[in-house]
Design an enzyme around this catalytic site. Structure first.
Site, PDB file in Angstrom:
ATOM      1  N   ASP A  45     -54.478 -60.315 -53.805  1.00 13.88           N
ATOM      2  CA  ASP A  45     -54.751 -61.200 -54.938  1.00 13.88           C
ATOM      3  C   ASP A  45     -54.954 -62.637 -54.445  1.00 13.88           C
ATOM      4  O   ASP A  45     -54.416 -63.020 -53.391  1.00 13.88           O
ATOM      5  CB  ASP A  45     -53.592 -61.174 -55.928  1.00 13.88           C
ATOM      6  CG  ASP A  45     -53.474 -59.849 -56.666  1.00 13.88           C
ATOM      7  OD1 ASP A  45     -54.493 -59.131 -56.755  1.00 13.88           O
ATOM      8  OD2 ASP A  45     -52.363 -59.533 -57.145  1.00 13.88           O
ATOM      9  N   TYR A  73     -44.200 -56.713 -47.255  1.00 21.50           N
ATOM     10  CA  TYR A  73     -44.404 -57.972 -47.962  1.00 21.50           C
ATOM     11  C   TYR A  73     -43.093 -58.764 -48.008  1.00 21.50           C
ATOM     12  O   TYR A  73     -42.002 -58.182 -47.945  1.00 21.50           O
ATOM     13  CB  TYR A  73     -44.819 -57.720 -49.417  1.00 21.50           C
ATOM     14  CG  TYR A  73     -46.123 -56.990 -49.602  1.00 21.50           C
ATOM     15  CD1 TYR A  73     -47.324 -57.690 -49.725  1.00 21.50           C
ATOM     16  CD2 TYR A  73     -46.159 -55.601 -49.679  1.00 21.50           C
ATOM     17  CE1 TYR A  73     -48.523 -57.019 -49.913  1.00 21.50           C
ATOM     18  CE2 TYR A  73     -47.359 -54.920 -49.857  1.00 21.50           C
ATOM     19  CZ  TYR A  73     -48.535 -55.632 -49.974  1.00 21.50           C
ATOM     20  OH  TYR A  73     -49.718 -54.970 -50.151  1.00 21.50           O
ATOM     21  N   ASP A  87     -47.329 -61.863 -62.821  1.00 21.85           N
ATOM     22  CA  ASP A  87     -47.150 -62.894 -61.802  1.00 21.85           C
ATOM     23  C   ASP A  87     -47.210 -64.269 -62.433  1.00 21.85           C
ATOM     24  O   ASP A  87     -47.339 -64.405 -63.657  1.00 21.85           O
ATOM     25  CB  ASP A  87     -48.163 -62.735 -60.660  1.00 21.85           C
ATOM     26  CG  ASP A  87     -49.611 -62.925 -61.088  1.00 21.85           C
ATOM     27  OD1 ASP A  87     -49.859 -63.459 -62.199  1.00 21.85           O
ATOM     28  OD2 ASP A  87     -50.514 -62.544 -60.318  1.00 21.85           O
ATOM     29  N   ARG A 185     -46.200 -56.700 -57.907  1.00 23.86           N
ATOM     30  CA  ARG A 185     -46.072 -57.335 -59.233  1.00 23.86           C
ATOM     31  C   ARG A 185     -45.294 -56.433 -60.196  1.00 23.86           C
ATOM     32  O   ARG A 185     -44.458 -56.895 -60.970  1.00 23.86           O
ATOM     33  CB  ARG A 185     -47.451 -57.643 -59.811  1.00 23.86           C
ATOM     34  CG  ARG A 185     -48.128 -58.856 -59.210  1.00 23.86           C
ATOM     35  CD  ARG A 185     -49.447 -59.139 -59.903  1.00 23.86           C
ATOM     36  NE  ARG A 185     -50.486 -58.192 -59.541  1.00 23.86           N
ATOM     37  CZ  ARG A 185     -51.495 -57.829 -60.331  1.00 23.86           C
ATOM     38  NH1 ARG A 185     -51.578 -58.307 -61.557  1.00 23.86           N
ATOM     39  NH2 ARG A 185     -52.423 -56.997 -59.913  1.00 23.86           N
TER      40      ARG A 185
END
Length: 319
Positions: A45, A73, A87, A185
């Protein structure tokens, strides 16, 4: 050679900065290398940063074969509200109190432990998943509520890095090791609910995609500042290491056959630790000649059969 093709065939690891799309990164690499055929494996993203694997020239055909079933992540999760995008870019949809106990690292670790393992995850409404022939994000932008079926994902680990106090809320910084297709997310949203509050993803950095980590990635600014493509290509990834397959070294005659996609005798392959052995049935094998990856073959009853061949060879093989 067709217009827009420089003859470069390689894999690159790029550290994507926040604020640009994955396609923006592809365009930067195209300009730096003078090569039209550039693609990427694994979209990030715009608000996310970190590892992007880029294929150049015939390297684009390797994208779907890379060992990228797991990704890592570091995420910042903020409690206090959910958003329509899950988000920080979205509009708040649900507000909730943040219990004081969530500031406890022990409590945070217990909540996160509940998310380790296989689970059904509902993707974010703002995602590229197709719903009735339309992208889910397009329906969401029209004010519709796309119904997205849960997907089976795996969270291999969810480790608390630390907690932080932010304006108007509390934050957890979490390191995730997840299967391909997992939406961080959605994890942030679901963690907020499991903690008895509401939450959204505030920041995300991908630290590993398959076998490629941040330590192998070039900052995009370095790519932009390069005066010659060779300055970028000097940092090309080893395609064999990214593939995670044993190596079959080819003779000149075998390489000529491989260029035409012909079957090749099984011979012996070398693992990453240097051990040699016979290839196993159904196993993918990296075909190497002259320090270039010239194809990926699969071991069958009659020897090695072509799955994908790269006649020009993908550069960067180090072993």
């Amino acid at each position: 050679m067709r217009r827009g093709e420089s003859g470069v065939n390689a894999l690159l690891g790029i550290d994507k900065p926040c604020g640009m799309t994955s396609h923006d990164v592809v365009n930067h690499v195209r300009r730096a290398l003078g090569e039209r055929r550039v693609g990427h494996a694994g979209t990030l993203d715009p608000a996310a940063s970190g590892v992007m694997v880029i294929g150049v020239g015939q390297g684009t055909r390797l994208m779907g074969l890379l060992a990228a079933e797991r990704k890592r992540y570091v995420a910042e999760i903020i409690f206090g509200c959910e958003t329509d995008t899950d988000d920080a870019d979205g509009a708040p949809t649900v507000a909730a109190e943040v219990p004081e106990r969530l500031a406890s690292e022990d409590v945070a670790r217990r909540v996160l432990a509940g998310f380790v393992g296989e689970q059904d995850q509902v993707p974010p409404a703002y995602s590229a998943i197709s719903v009735g022939g339309q992208r889910s994000y397009a329906l969401a932008r029209e004010g519709k509520a796309p119904e997205l079926a849960p997907r089976r994902v795996t969270v291999f680990s969810a480790e608390l890095v630390g907690t932080s106090s932010v304006e108007g809320g509390l934050g957890w910084v979490v390191g995730f090791d997840v299967s391909k297709g997992t939406y961080v997310r959605s994890l942030a949203r679901d963690i907020g609910r499991a903690a008895g509050s509401a939450a959204h993803l505030a920041a995300l950095r991908r630290t590993r995609s398959g076998l490629v980590g941040l330590d192998a990635c070039l900052p995009l600014g370095t790519v932009d500042a390069a005066r010659d493509p060779s300055e970028v290509l000097a940092h090309a990834l080893d395609p064999v290491a990214a593939l995670g397959a044993p190596v079959r070294q080819l003779s000149a005659r075998e390489a000529a056959d491989a260029a035409c996609g012909k079957a090749v005798g099984a011979g012996a392959v070398r693992d990453a630790d240097g051990a040699t052995r016979a290839p196993r049935g159904g196993e993918r094998v990296a075909m190497v000649f002259g320090r270039r990856l010239v194809g990926v073959w699969v071991c069958g009853e009659g020897g090695l059969a072509c799955e994908a061949n790269f006649p020009a060879g993908i550069t960067g093989v180090r072993a």
